[in-house]
Design a protein around this motif. Sequence first.
Motif, PDB file in Angstrom:
ATOM      1  N   ALA A  68      34.593  46.850  47.024  1.00 29.97           N
ATOM      2  CA  ALA A  68      35.135  44.998  47.143  1.00 29.97           C
ATOM      3  C   ALA A  68      36.894  45.332  47.739  1.00 29.97           C
ATOM      4  N   SER A  69      36.812  43.972  48.118  1.00 35.25           N
ATOM      5  CA  SER A  69      37.746  44.272  49.154  1.00 35.25           C
ATOM      6  C   SER A  69      39.447  43.938  47.666  1.00 35.25           C
ATOM      7  N   THR A  70      40.355  44.602  48.702  1.00 36.41           N
ATOM      8  CA  THR A  70      41.785  44.394  47.754  1.00 36.41           C
ATOM      9  C   THR A  70      41.286  43.363  47.002  1.00 36.41           C
ATOM     10  N   GLN A  71      41.634  42.095  47.478  1.00 35.95           N
ATOM     11  CA  GLN A  71      41.698  40.649  46.464  1.00 35.95           C
ATOM     12  C   GLN A  71      40.502  40.706  45.450  1.00 35.95           C
ATOM     13  N   THR A  72      39.209  41.086  45.939  1.00 31.05           N
ATOM     14  CA  THR A  72      38.248  41.242  44.549  1.00 31.05           C
ATOM     15  C   THR A  72      38.038  42.125  43.503  1.00 31.05           C
ATOM     16  N   PHE A  73      39.061  43.424  43.894  1.00 26.86           N
ATOM     17  CA  PHE A  73      39.478  44.876  43.343  1.00 26.86           C
ATOM     18  C   PHE A  73      40.485  44.535  42.046  1.00 26.86           C
ATOM     19  N   GLU A  74      41.516  43.551  42.784  1.00 27.93           N
ATOM     20  CA  GLU A  74      42.323  42.673  41.507  1.00 27.93           C
ATOM     21  C   GLU A  74      41.487  42.469  40.618  1.00 27.93           C
ATOM     22  N   LYS A  75      41.018  41.166  40.964  1.00 23.57           N
ATOM     23  CA  LYS A  75      40.786  39.907  40.018  1.00 23.57           C
ATOM     24  C   LYS A  75      39.878  41.129  39.254  1.00 23.57           C
ATOM     25  N   LEU A  76      38.626  42.147  39.439  1.00 23.34           N
ATOM     26  CA  LEU A  76      38.558  42.585  38.362  1.00 23.34           C
ATOM     27  C   LEU A  76      39.197  43.420  37.614  1.00 23.34           C
ATOM     28  N   ALA A  93      41.698  42.505  36.293  1.00 22.62           N
ATOM     29  CA  ALA A  93      42.831  41.095  35.316  1.00 22.62           C
ATOM     30  C   ALA A  93      40.720  40.522  34.998  1.00 22.62           C
ATOM     31  N   ASN A  94      40.182  41.105  35.143  1.00 25.38           N
ATOM     32  CA  ASN A  94      38.953  40.240  34.661  1.00 25.38           C
ATOM     33  C   ASN A  94      38.267  38.928  35.446  1.00 25.38           C
ATOM     34  N   THR A  95      39.173  38.031  36.011  1.00 24.56           N
ATOM     35  CA  THR A  95      38.274  36.815  36.514  1.00 24.56           C
ATOM     36  C   THR A  95      37.579  37.041  37.097  1.00 24.56           C
ATOM     37  N   LEU A  96      36.804  38.285  37.541  1.00 21.50           N
ATOM     38  CA  LEU A  96      35.483  38.455  37.820  1.00 21.50           C
ATOM     39  C   LEU A  96      35.172  39.395  37.808  1.00 21.50           C
ATOM     40  N   GLN A  97      33.730  39.997  37.188  1.00 12.69           N
ATOM     41  CA  GLN A  97      32.907  40.898  36.537  1.00 12.69           C
ATOM     42  C   GLN A  97      32.185  41.481  37.489  1.00 12.69           C
ATOM     43  N   MET A 103      39.319  45.365  34.325  1.00 14.53           N
ATOM     44  CA  MET A 103      37.848  46.254  34.209  1.00 14.53           C
ATOM     45  C   MET A 103      38.618  47.399  33.950  1.00 14.53           C
ATOM     46  N   ASN A 104      37.117  48.141  33.446  1.00 14.41           N
ATOM     47  CA  ASN A 104      37.392  49.691  33.322  1.00 14.41           C
ATOM     48  C   ASN A 104      36.284  50.156  33.348  1.00 14.41           C
ATOM     49  N   ILE A 105      36.533  51.153  34.527  1.00 18.84           N
ATOM     50  CA  ILE A 105      35.167  52.329  35.426  1.00 18.84           C
ATOM     51  C   ILE A 105      34.679  52.308  34.428  1.00 18.84           C
ATOM     52  N   SER A 106      35.033  53.683  33.106  1.00 17.42           N
ATOM     53  CA  SER A 106      34.358  54.237  32.515  1.00 17.42           C
ATOM     54  C   SER A 106      33.017  53.287  31.610  1.00 17.42           C
ATOM     55  N   THR A 107      33.530  51.860  31.421  1.00 22.39           N
ATOM     56  CA  THR A 107      32.726  51.030  30.742  1.00 22.39           C
ATOM     57  C   THR A 107      31.583  51.262  31.576  1.00 22.39           C
ATOM     58  N   ILE A 109      29.105  41.123  41.740  1.00 22.90           N
ATOM     59  CA  ILE A 109      30.018  40.046  41.258  1.00 22.90           C
ATOM     60  C   ILE A 109      30.079  38.945  40.863  1.00 22.90           C
ATOM     61  N   ALA A 110      30.107  38.849  39.802  1.00 25.34           N
ATOM     62  CA  ALA A 110      30.455  37.431  39.221  1.00 25.34           C
ATOM     63  C   ALA A 110      31.839  37.266  38.581  1.00 25.34           C
ATOM     64  N   GLU A 111      32.042  35.086  38.477  1.00 30.36           N
ATOM     65  CA  GLU A 111      33.047  34.566  37.859  1.00 30.36           C
ATOM     66  C   GLU A 111      33.032  34.330  37.152  1.00 30.36           C
ATOM     67  N   PRO A 112      33.432  33.714  36.380  1.00 31.32           N
ATOM     68  CA  PRO A 112      33.477  33.391  34.689  1.00 31.32           C
ATOM     69  C   PRO A 112      33.200  31.531  35.451  1.00 31.32           C
TER      70      PRO A 112
END
Length: 375
Positions: free
Chosen positions: A19-27, A29-33, A1-5, A79-82
């Motif tokens: 976002a929790s640390t875990q959610t942040f990492e997934k964001l 890595a784009n495994t969460l959006q 994820m790119n904040i500016s997007t 926040i959503a997961e694919p």
Amino acid sequence: MNISTLQPLGWSHFFLQQASTQTFEKLQANTLQAFRISAIHRSVIKGLGNDWNKGEVELLCPENFQPVSEHFGVGDWVIAEPVHEHFRITEVLEAKNQLERLSNRKRQLIAANLDYLFIVTSANSDFNLKRLERYLAMAYESNIEPVIVLNKIDLTDKVDDYLDQIRGLKVHNLVSISMLEPDSLLSLNHYLKAGATIAMVGSSGVGKSSLINALFNHVVELATSVLNSVEVTDNMQATGGIREDDDKGKHTTTSRQLLINQQGVLFIDTPGIRELQLLNAQEGIEQTFNDIVHLARQCKFTNCAHQTEPGCQILQALENGELPLSHWDNYQKLLKEDAFNARSAQGAYAQKQYMKSFSKAINKVQSKHRQNKGK
Ligand SMILES: Nc1nc2c(ncn2[C@@H]2O[C@H](COP(=O)(O)OP(=O)(O)OP(=O)(O)O)[C@@H](O)[C@H]2O)c(=O)[nH]1
Ligand SMILES: [Mg+2]
Ligand SMILES: [Zn+2]
């Protein structure tokens, strides 16, 4: 994820830091959006995410976020997961602000994360000061800056009368416009900032959708059109404010939707509300009627009920005409209604208890009255 997007959609650190640390990492890595909810139509929920310029994505909503209308509204961030080719909501982020009302005895979210609330009214028989007071109370309660938009000034030669009445409400932001006078729309420029979200509220037919369309010829309608064709009921000759797919006349909006124009301003169009029922809006009401609150503070007795008490500033102001009776009536009515609605939304049980204590109080008064009569 790119904040500016996501920034053009109103994303900010306020949301990211939730976002929790875990959610942040997934964001990352784009495994969460992250998605901004752009439309809710029955069970279909749409959102705008990283690829927002390609259009909306349909979001799946698990049971723990149902009924949807109680958990999030258009303008909220989730926040959503694919999941296969879809996305499923996993988390709803706390909103900066939320507009809510009572509808069918339930709390209903109108819109979330707003910078301005455009309270649209028209300069004709629809105009109603008491109704504007309701909308103002709702805006103040949610800490959203209200802008009163008096539309259709082409229909009257008494614009100043209307404006004078509105000024009595002591609002900071007041504009008068007409779709037939494009220059009048320039007065709205101040509010039209890229990344800002503006929700339109007001009765049906006041011109909310026309305004969104007219402000910018380049409105990109990201949300699917969920509009019903109805008969032409108004007398607008120009079609400047009408959607592209409409050459017949009026379209009534049937669901809330988020639109973004090429200047990057975000709009939330909402269906007309027949009668706005406030919910949990006590502070908003006090702010709307702060002239009354101020007067009441000067009553001789701190617990003055403003009925018969000596030294009552309210009674005095009513008498000398300083305080219009209709303003006072509306204040009391809204406070009572708000308290009642809060109980109503809490559930049938609480409602019953309230009615019980209410009728008890009335019985008490009545029996006292009978006793007095019997004396
Ligand atoms: N004369 C005049 N008519 C207008 C103006 N703005 C809008 N209208 C007309 O008013 C009618 C209603 O406009 P809409 O934009 O559909 O109203 P709305 O507030 O979105 O209504 P709902 O979606 O039902 O809540 C349409 O026929 C418009 O053409 C205006 O400034 N002057
Ligand atoms: Mg509309
Ligand atoms: Zn008093």
